[in-house]
Design an enzyme around this catalytic site. Sequence first.
Site: not given
Length: 243
Positions: A119-121, A123
């Site tokens: 899910t990094e992209v 945030i």
Amino acid sequence: MTPGIAAFTLDSPHNRNALSVGLVNELTAHLNRAAEDPAVRAVLLTHTGDTFCSGLDLAEARAGTGLTAEQLVSLLRTVVETPKPVVARVTGHARAGGLGLLGACDIVVASPAASFAFTEVRIGLAPAVLSTSVLPRLDSRAASRYYLTGERFDSAEAARIGLITLAADDVDQALEPILAGLRSAAPGALAAAKHLTTTAARQFFGTHASELAALAARLGDSAEAKEGIASFLDRRFTREKES
């Protein structure tokens, strides 16, 4: 504890078993003790609640007290390099840095209740440090898709792309022959076999860990990431308050 198996449980419900400084220090200490214990053949890593690990503790990150990229590298390297096989039992969700932990484990069995996402992209970050343990295992086309989109996928897909070992309706039943095999193995031979199977991961650490840690630190300091983390935490606080 099952004879020969050191079981460690991620149990930090207030942050969905996020990788806080405290949790990482405790897990590292447990792994180091297990590595030195001649009675231990393998480590079983499990969790409480419906989340295996939600990734980095973003509240700590926003406060400036969170895990550094170097500390995360150190944890993943410890899991990979400990001479005892590390087995993960996953019956809940895994996100972001939690997938790095799974990638570092030798064997991962997950139930249909588990879900996974890089899910990094979403945030303002990228799956940088966790790539040290994940990319040597992951199908390259799947890495492109899930790194770039942040999509959620299930345990069957996680097994298909190489993130986990096995998707099983009954995780404990599936683990029985695996743990039995590890308990019956000769310790020296077991350590040698693990060394062979982690060759690619250890080489990847040696070549890319410093570069990826620097990338993670640079992204973490960006205005985009700070805004994304703040927005995520504010949304989560609102959801928790309404529930």
